[in-house]
Design a protein around this motif. Structure first.
Motif, mmCIF file in Angstrom:
data_model
loop_
_atom_site.group_PDB
_atom_site.id
_atom_site.type_symbol
_atom_site.label_atom_id
_atom_site.label_comp_id
_atom_site.label_asym_id
_atom_site.label_seq_id
_atom_site.Cartn_x
_atom_site.Cartn_y
_atom_site.Cartn_z
ATOM 1 N N HIS A 66 0.875 -1.169 0.000
ATOM 2 C CA HIS A 66 0.000 0.000 0.000
ATOM 3 C C HIS A 66 0.911 1.217 0.000
ATOM 4 O O HIS A 66 1.688 1.412 0.932
ATOM 5 N N ILE A 67 0.840 1.990 -1.071
ATOM 6 C CA ILE A 67 1.610 3.220 -1.151
ATOM 7 C C ILE A 67 0.630 4.374 -1.278
ATOM 8 O O ILE A 67 -0.404 4.258 -1.940
ATOM 9 N N ALA A 68 0.924 5.455 -0.596
ATOM 10 C CA ALA A 68 -0.023 6.566 -0.554
ATOM 11 C C ALA A 68 0.728 7.879 -0.508
ATOM 12 O O ALA A 68 1.907 7.927 -0.150
ATOM 13 N N GLY A 69 0.036 8.924 -0.869
ATOM 14 C CA GLY A 69 0.623 10.248 -0.830
ATOM 15 C C GLY A 69 -0.434 11.317 -0.976
ATOM 16 O O GLY A 69 -1.638 11.036 -0.935
ATOM 17 N N VAL A 70 0.034 12.533 -1.169
ATOM 18 C CA VAL A 70 -0.827 13.701 -1.272
ATOM 19 C C VAL A 70 -0.343 14.553 -2.440
ATOM 20 O O VAL A 70 0.860 14.704 -2.646
ATOM 21 N N TYR A 71 -1.291 15.098 -3.189
ATOM 22 C CA TYR A 71 -0.933 16.003 -4.283
ATOM 23 C C TYR A 71 -0.431 17.338 -3.721
ATOM 24 O O TYR A 71 -1.115 17.983 -2.931
ATOM 25 N N HIS A 72 0.763 17.739 -4.163
ATOM 26 C CA HIS A 72 1.321 19.047 -3.809
ATOM 27 C C HIS A 72 1.055 20.058 -4.918
ATOM 28 O O HIS A 72 0.920 21.249 -4.643
ATOM 29 N N GLU A 73 1.018 19.580 -6.165
ATOM 30 C CA GLU A 73 0.613 20.396 -7.309
ATOM 31 C C GLU A 73 -0.301 19.557 -8.182
ATOM 32 O O GLU A 73 -0.069 18.359 -8.366
ATOM 33 N N PHE A 74 -1.340 20.190 -8.697
ATOM 34 C CA PHE A 74 -2.291 19.524 -9.591
ATOM 35 C C PHE A 74 -2.684 20.541 -10.653
ATOM 36 O O PHE A 74 -3.513 21.415 -10.410
ATOM 37 N N LEU A 80 1.872 17.224 -12.401
ATOM 38 C CA LEU A 80 1.465 16.640 -11.123
ATOM 39 C C LEU A 80 2.705 16.522 -10.251
ATOM 40 O O LEU A 80 3.769 16.106 -10.733
ATOM 41 N N ILE A 81 2.573 16.881 -8.999
ATOM 42 C CA ILE A 81 3.609 16.600 -8.008
ATOM 43 C C ILE A 81 2.892 16.020 -6.798
ATOM 44 O O ILE A 81 1.939 16.613 -6.291
ATOM 45 N N TYR A 82 3.356 14.841 -6.375
ATOM 46 C CA TYR A 82 2.733 14.213 -5.208
ATOM 47 C C TYR A 82 3.765 13.447 -4.400
ATOM 48 O O TYR A 82 4.772 12.982 -4.914
ATOM 49 N N SER A 83 3.475 13.355 -3.104
ATOM 50 C CA SER A 83 4.328 12.548 -2.241
ATOM 51 C C SER A 83 3.959 11.089 -2.441
ATOM 52 O O SER A 83 2.858 10.760 -2.896
ATOM 53 N N TRP A 84 4.888 10.228 -2.117
ATOM 54 C CA TRP A 84 4.692 8.791 -2.297
ATOM 55 C C TRP A 84 5.296 8.128 -1.080
ATOM 56 O O TRP A 84 6.500 7.975 -0.979
ATOM 57 N N GLU A 85 4.463 7.758 -0.133
ATOM 58 C CA GLU A 85 4.919 7.151 1.110
ATOM 59 C C GLU A 85 4.776 5.641 0.996
ATOM 60 O O GLU A 85 3.682 5.119 0.864
ATOM 61 N N ASP A 86 5.906 4.968 1.050
ATOM 62 C CA ASP A 86 5.956 3.521 0.907
ATOM 63 C C ASP A 86 6.513 2.945 2.203
ATOM 64 O O ASP A 86 7.654 3.233 2.558
ATOM 65 N N PRO A 87 5.720 2.144 2.926
ATOM 66 C CA PRO A 87 6.205 1.596 4.199
ATOM 67 C C PRO A 87 7.484 0.775 4.059
ATOM 68 O O PRO A 87 8.224 0.622 5.016
ATOM 69 N N SER A 88 7.770 0.271 2.858
ATOM 70 C CA SER A 88 8.982 -0.521 2.674
ATOM 71 C C SER A 88 10.206 0.355 2.405
ATOM 72 O O SER A 88 11.315 -0.148 2.318
ATOM 73 N N ALA A 89 10.009 1.676 2.284
ATOM 74 C CA ALA A 89 11.111 2.593 2.001
ATOM 75 C C ALA A 89 11.411 3.433 3.244
ATOM 76 O O ALA A 89 10.506 3.751 4.013
ATOM 77 N N PRO A 90 12.664 3.811 3.433
ATOM 78 C CA PRO A 90 13.027 4.555 4.637
ATOM 79 C C PRO A 90 12.635 6.026 4.606
ATOM 80 O O PRO A 90 12.538 6.651 5.638
ATOM 81 N N THR A 91 12.439 6.587 3.434
ATOM 82 C CA THR A 91 12.106 8.000 3.323
ATOM 83 C C THR A 91 10.928 8.168 2.377
ATOM 84 O O THR A 91 10.690 7.342 1.513
ATOM 85 N N ASN A 92 10.214 9.235 2.563
ATOM 86 C CA ASN A 92 9.130 9.543 1.636
ATOM 87 C C ASN A 92 9.718 10.106 0.355
ATOM 88 O O ASN A 92 10.759 10.739 0.363
ATOM 89 N N SER A 93 9.018 9.860 -0.733
ATOM 90 C CA SER A 93 9.484 10.291 -2.046
ATOM 91 C C SER A 93 8.521 11.322 -2.617
ATOM 92 O O SER A 93 7.364 11.392 -2.221
ATOM 93 N N ILE A 94 9.031 12.082 -3.555
ATOM 94 C CA ILE A 94 8.198 13.018 -4.314
ATOM 95 C C ILE A 94 8.249 12.591 -5.772
ATOM 96 O O ILE A 94 9.326 12.376 -6.333
ATOM 97 N N THR A 95 7.071 12.442 -6.373
ATOM 98 C CA THR A 95 6.970 12.119 -7.791
ATOM 99 C C THR A 95 6.512 13.369 -8.527
ATOM 100 O O THR A 95 5.559 14.018 -8.114
#
Length: 138
Positions: A66-74, A80-95
């Motif tokens: 389950h990966i989730a995030g929030v839109y920072h730009e739409f 599109l710019i959104y965060s991507w929080e992946d529990p298997s990753a140590p840091t949050n990512s921005i796409t």
């Protein structure tokens, strides 16, 4: 797992810019292509506004993620710019996804992913963009 160098992929998609943007932001369409194994997408959410949620629940190699995030730009249909929080990753990512119309039926996509977990993120993005191309060609 540690985070790796930023990932960047560029691809031409044979579809109009509005159509590509829609496929990237419509939850029902996301379920058809936005994973290495599209048949394994269990759920997708895309609340299409700044601050809106974006999430995928999917199965890869028999494991549920389950990966989730929030839109920072739409900014339809260009950015599109959104965060991507992946529990298997140590840091949050921005796409960041940039859509550029090349012709009436061609769109250039530029996808960048900061702070990815070490692994096959770039290969995964290439696979996913291949699925998008195939989906939109159908």
């Amino acid at each position: 797992m540690t985070s790796g160098a930023p990932v960047y992929v560029k691809r031409i998609i044979n579809a109009p810019i509005e159509r590509v943007f829609q496929a990237w932001t419509d939850p029902e369409e996301l379920k058809r292509w936005h994973a290495p194994e599209p048949e394994g997408i269990l759920a997708a959410v895309s609340e299409n506004h700044v601050g809106g949620k974006r999430s995928l629940t999917l199965i890869i190699d028999g494991r549920t993620y389950h990966i989730a995030g929030v839109y920072h730009e739409f900014d339809p249909p260009y950015k599109l710019i959104y965060s991507w929080e992946d529990p298997s990753a140590p840091t949050n990512s921005i796409t960041t996804v940039l859509f550029r119309q090349i012709s009436e039926n061609e769109t250039e996509l530029e996808v960048s992913y900061t702070n990815p977990p070490n692994g096959t993120v770039q290969d995964g993005l290439r696979i996913i963009l291949g699925h998008l191309q195939h989906y939109l060609a159908a």
